[in-house]
Scaffold this motif. Sequence first.
Motif, short mmCIF file in Angstrom:
data_model
loop_
_atom_site.label_atom_id
_atom_site.label_comp_id
_atom_site.label_asym_id
_atom_site.label_seq_id
_atom_site.Cartn_x
_atom_site.Cartn_y
_atom_site.Cartn_z
N ARG A 133 -6.81 3.52 7.51
CA ARG A 133 -5.69 2.28 7.46
C ARG A 133 -4.67 2.32 8.67
O ARG A 133 -4.62 3.15 9.25
CB ARG A 133 -4.80 2.40 6.19
CG ARG A 133 -5.47 2.08 4.82
CD ARG A 133 -4.30 1.95 3.49
NE ARG A 133 -3.84 3.31 3.09
CZ ARG A 133 -4.38 3.80 2.31
NH1 ARG A 133 -5.60 3.82 1.81
NH2 ARG A 133 -3.90 5.20 2.14
N GLY A 134 -4.43 1.10 9.07
CA GLY A 134 -3.67 0.97 10.29
C GLY A 134 -2.21 1.04 10.10
O GLY A 134 -1.99 1.28 8.89
N ASP A 135 -1.24 0.82 10.96
CA ASP A 135 0.08 0.90 10.84
C ASP A 135 0.77 -0.40 11.09
O ASP A 135 1.98 -0.49 10.86
CB ASP A 135 0.65 2.08 11.87
CG ASP A 135 0.54 1.76 13.36
OD1 ASP A 135 -0.16 0.34 13.59
OD2 ASP A 135 0.81 2.24 14.03
N VAL A 148 1.51 10.57 4.81
CA VAL A 148 1.04 9.36 5.57
C VAL A 148 -0.62 9.74 6.14
O VAL A 148 -1.17 8.92 6.51
CB VAL A 148 1.95 9.36 6.74
CG1 VAL A 148 1.40 8.32 7.83
CG2 VAL A 148 3.46 8.80 6.45
N GLN A 149 -0.48 11.02 6.31
CA GLN A 149 -1.78 11.37 6.90
C GLN A 149 -3.00 11.20 6.02
O GLN A 149 -4.17 10.72 6.58
CB GLN A 149 -2.13 13.12 6.76
CG GLN A 149 -3.23 13.33 7.64
CD GLN A 149 -3.25 13.08 9.25
OE1 GLN A 149 -2.39 13.19 9.99
NE2 GLN A 149 -4.35 12.37 9.72
N THR A 150 -2.97 10.92 4.59
CA THR A 150 -3.73 10.42 3.69
C THR A 150 -4.44 8.93 3.89
O THR A 150 -5.66 8.53 4.07
CB THR A 150 -3.70 10.52 2.32
OG1 THR A 150 -2.21 9.41 2.04
CG2 THR A 150 -3.11 11.96 1.91
N GLU A 195 0.91 -1.22 0.08
CA GLU A 195 0.03 0.03 0.03
C GLU A 195 0.81 1.30 0.11
O GLU A 195 1.71 1.36 0.81
CB GLU A 195 -1.08 0.16 1.25
CG GLU A 195 -1.63 1.35 1.55
CD GLU A 195 -2.47 1.65 0.14
OE1 GLU A 195 -2.41 2.77 0.12
OE2 GLU A 195 -3.20 0.75 -0.30
N PRO A 196 0.86 2.14 -0.97
CA PRO A 196 1.66 3.21 -1.00
C PRO A 196 2.01 3.92 0.07
O PRO A 196 2.98 4.44 0.49
CB PRO A 196 1.16 3.97 -2.11
CG PRO A 196 0.58 3.30 -3.16
CD PRO A 196 -0.19 2.17 -2.26
N SER A 197 0.70 4.44 0.88
CA SER A 197 0.99 5.35 1.92
C SER A 197 1.78 4.26 3.22
O SER A 197 2.27 5.05 3.93
CB SER A 197 -0.30 5.67 2.50
OG SER A 197 -1.07 4.73 3.01
N ASP A 198 1.72 3.23 3.09
CA ASP A 198 2.52 2.37 3.88
C ASP A 198 3.81 2.47 3.58
O ASP A 198 4.96 2.27 4.50
CB ASP A 198 2.04 0.81 4.25
CG ASP A 198 0.59 0.81 4.77
OD1 ASP A 198 0.09 1.64 5.62
OD2 ASP A 198 0.19 -0.31 4.79
N VAL A 199 4.14 2.33 2.52
CA VAL A 199 5.54 2.42 2.02
C VAL A 199 6.36 3.67 2.40
O VAL A 199 7.56 3.78 2.51
CB VAL A 199 5.65 2.26 0.39
CG1 VAL A 199 7.05 2.02 0.18
CG2 VAL A 199 5.02 0.79 0.30
#
Length: 217
Positions: free
Chosen positions: A189-191, A181-183, A123-127
Motif C-alpha cells: 500500500r502507498g502512503d 505501519v510496516q504491515t 484503511e486501518p494501517s493508513d489511519v
Amino acid sequence: MSATELLASVQAELAPRDRENRLVPLITAGEAPRSVFATIAAEELRIVRSDWRSCLTLAARSEEPAVREFFADLAAGERLALGKLPALAAAAGLDDAALDAYEPQAGCQAYPAYFAWLALNGEPSDVVIALYSNFAAWGSYCAAITGAMREQYGFDDEACAFFDFFATPAPGADEQAAAAVQTGLDAGRGDREARRYARLFQSYELMFWNTLADQPG
C-alpha cells in the motif's frame, strides 16, 4: 522507505503548522480565562467517548495483528483517559447538571467526527500513520497545558491528570506504530491516503483549539 522513515516524513510535513494553535500560548501565559478548562472538559468527555469507540472499531476491522494491537492499546488508553476527566470538570466548576446542559461546539467535535468516519472508511494501517503523525503535537500541547494549569491557574494533580496522561508517550509506542505501519508497506500500500488523513487530522485538531481560543472570555 521504512515504516520509521515514513512516520518521520509525515510528521515533518505537518510540523510547520503545529504553531498555528492559538489557545495553548494563551494558557501557558496565563491569559486564557479559567473557564476554558470547563469547556475543554465538557468537549473532551464527548470526544474521548467517541474516539474510544473509533479505536475499537478499527481494531475489529484490522486484519493484521500488529495493526489490531495498535488500536486495541489506543482504545485502552482512551478508557483510562476518560476516567480522568470528571476531576478536571469538577475542578473547573462543572457539576453533572452543567455537563448535561452543555452544548458541544462544531469546531471542537469535527476531529472525533472525522475519526469516526475513518473508523468505518479508512484503511486501518493508513489511519495508524495519520494518528501517530499527530501524536507529537498533541503530546506537546498537553505538556504545556498541564504545566500552566499548575503554575498559572493553581490546579491540583488530580485536575491535571488528563493532560498529564497524554504529556508523555507510552513506552514502546514508537515501535508499536512502526510495526503496524510496516504491515501496510509490506502489503504494497502507498502512503498518499495516509498523508491526506494526517493533514486533515491536523486541521481538525487545530480547529478544536482555535475554536476555544475564539470564544468569549
